[in-house]
Design an enzyme around this catalytic site. Structure first.
Site, PDB file in Angstrom:
ATOM      1  N   TYR A  30      12.308  -2.783  -2.059  1.00 13.02           N
ATOM      2  CA  TYR A  30      12.158  -1.341  -2.256  1.00 13.02           C
ATOM      3  C   TYR A  30      13.512  -0.743  -2.594  1.00 13.02           C
ATOM      4  O   TYR A  30      14.551  -1.247  -2.174  1.00 13.02           O
ATOM      5  CB  TYR A  30      11.643  -0.650  -0.985  1.00 13.02           C
TER       6      TYR A  30
ATOM      7  N   ARG B 172       0.858  -1.185   0.000  1.00 14.38           N
ATOM      8  CA  ARG B 172       0.000   0.000   0.000  1.00 14.38           C
ATOM      9  C   ARG B 172       0.888   1.226   0.000  1.00 14.38           C
ATOM     10  O   ARG B 172       1.067   1.887   1.013  1.00 14.38           O
ATOM     11  CB  ARG B 172      -0.945  -0.075   1.198  1.00 14.38           C
TER      12      ARG B 172
ATOM     13  N   ASP C 184       2.419   4.809  -0.242  1.00 16.93           N
ATOM     14  CA  ASP C 184       1.899   6.114   0.168  1.00 16.93           C
ATOM     15  C   ASP C 184       1.822   7.083  -1.006  1.00 16.93           C
ATOM     16  O   ASP C 184       2.406   6.841  -2.058  1.00 16.93           O
ATOM     17  CB  ASP C 184       2.847   6.734   1.209  1.00 16.93           C
TER      18      ASP C 184
ATOM     19  N   ARG D  47      11.318   4.602   4.461  1.00 14.04           N
ATOM     20  CA  ARG D  47      11.630   6.038   4.472  1.00 14.04           C
ATOM     21  C   ARG D  47      12.255   6.465   5.797  1.00 14.04           C
ATOM     22  O   ARG D  47      13.092   7.369   5.831  1.00 14.04           O
ATOM     23  CB  ARG D  47      10.369   6.844   4.161  1.00 14.04           C
TER      24      ARG D  47
END
Lengths: 249, 249
Positions: B110, B50, B52, B199
């Site tokens: 990622y 999901r 952002d 992040r």
């Protein structure tokens, strides 16, 4: 008064092109406004290549005269602090008196990117011409090589150019394939280019790649000097002004 | 009813994120609307990650059930014909009954891009975090490697996550340097990620790179389980969901 040379990178997507226009935002206009603020008076900026609306630059150059004593690094930072993020000054250098970005240029290199794929990636969609049908890149490479050298390129000039001679020399004219055939790159270096000449060459090369004209026919197209014999003008968004070449300063 | 798996690429810049929200356009919403039109009735799409608002994907996956008999290639083309150019379906595959993009996923990869330079290039400005002060990439690489393995990552979770366990396993956690040091890339593969965990790791690694915390302190930060001990949350625009890994189907 100093003469200065700028090197610039820009995403042309949001602009009417290099040159100031009656309407819309131009790269030249942005630079002249930013320099006006620094100089406290009007500054005229001359670009090496008058890139059209939507055409990008990796190494555009420009020249101007400045009375202000700001050193070249501070000037680069001051310009980048003022300009929008899609226009960046990569270098500012002192140039000899009389240097002119366009008239002093010996040659320019342009690159055109074709995504030969069902669709363009979201990250390159604004920087390629996406052609979903198969292209014969080897035929395109033969055709590109055939037009290298000195020729009258009137057949590849769109209306609106007002030049005395349409003879130009292409020092290199090369088609290469990248990314497993998915990307076709045309790179051309010449002593000068007529109006939309690179995009017209690319539109014609794509017709060769699609099998709609033989690779061996390109020199005949050049020799015809007839714009209607060349192919369509490729879209602006795939074109990059890569570098402008000068004699050592 | 068929179960189908999509693989997607998207530029997240224009979207509120993967998940449908009360306001704004989501990737999930775009897909569900496009599939509704094909199916002639509502279709629920489950995404693996999901992502952002502003986060990008090179290999997001999603699953849904469809009664329509359209073959997978025609479905891919139909979706791409409907979706905006910044969202592309790169593959549609038949999946076994019970396949669920999120619950069946074994791991995700990622990537986070940092431009360690005075400015970001106009062409990458929306896809990097630009940090103009010098970063010690070797220290960042040490710190990144130190947190690989199975840990309680509560210190790297932003509020809003509602998970039972905050223990996750990072299979790889690697900082690499590209483009002559100008680009710093963090790539991480894990069995799962907490809310904004990548992040927050990147924000902390940048503090290591800037010399504001020692590379050897990162495991202590993990062990503290205290969000206030970790660094700031890096901006969304540098983050890419690269791939979602499954057992062979």
């Amino acid at each position: 008064v100093r003469t200065l040379k700028l090197t610039l990178e820009y995403d042309g997507g949001a602009y009417v092109g290099w040159q100031r226009q009656a309407e819309g935002v131009s790269i030249q206009g942005l630079l002249e406004e930013a320099l006006h603020r620094i100089e406290g008076g009007p500054v005229t900026v001359h670009g090496a290549g008058r890139t059209d609306a939507g055409v990008h630059a990796l190494g555009q150059t420009a020249s101007f005269q400045l009375a202000h004593a700001l050193d070249v690094d501070a000037l680069r930072r001051a310009l980048n602090a003022t300009l929008p993020g899609d226009v960046r000054v990569t270098a500012v250098e002192e140039a000899p008196p009389g240097f002119h970005a366009r008239f002093s240029a010996r040659a320019k290199t342009y690159r055109y990117l074709i995504a030969n794929a069902e669709f363009a990636s979201p990250f390159e969609r604004n920087y390629v011409w996406c052609i979903p049908h198969p292209l014969d890149a080897a035929a395109m490479a033969d055709a590109a090589a055939a037009i290298a050298g000195t020729h009258d390129f009137a057949a590849f000039q769109n209306t609106g150019g007002a030049v005395e001679s349409t003879v130009r020399t292409l020092l290199t004219s090369i088609v290469q394939v990248d990314d497993g055939g998915r990307s076709i790159v045309y790179e051309v270096t010449g002593d000068g280019f007529l109006r939309q000449m690179v995009r017209t060459i690319v539109g014609t090369l794509v017709e060769v790649g699609a099998g709609r004209r033989p690779a061996g026919s390109l020199l005949e197209t050049v020799e015809s000097r007839d714009r209607s014999r060349a192919g369509p003008t490729a879209p602006a968004q795939g074109l990059f002004l890569v570098a402008v070449h000068y004699d050592a300063m």
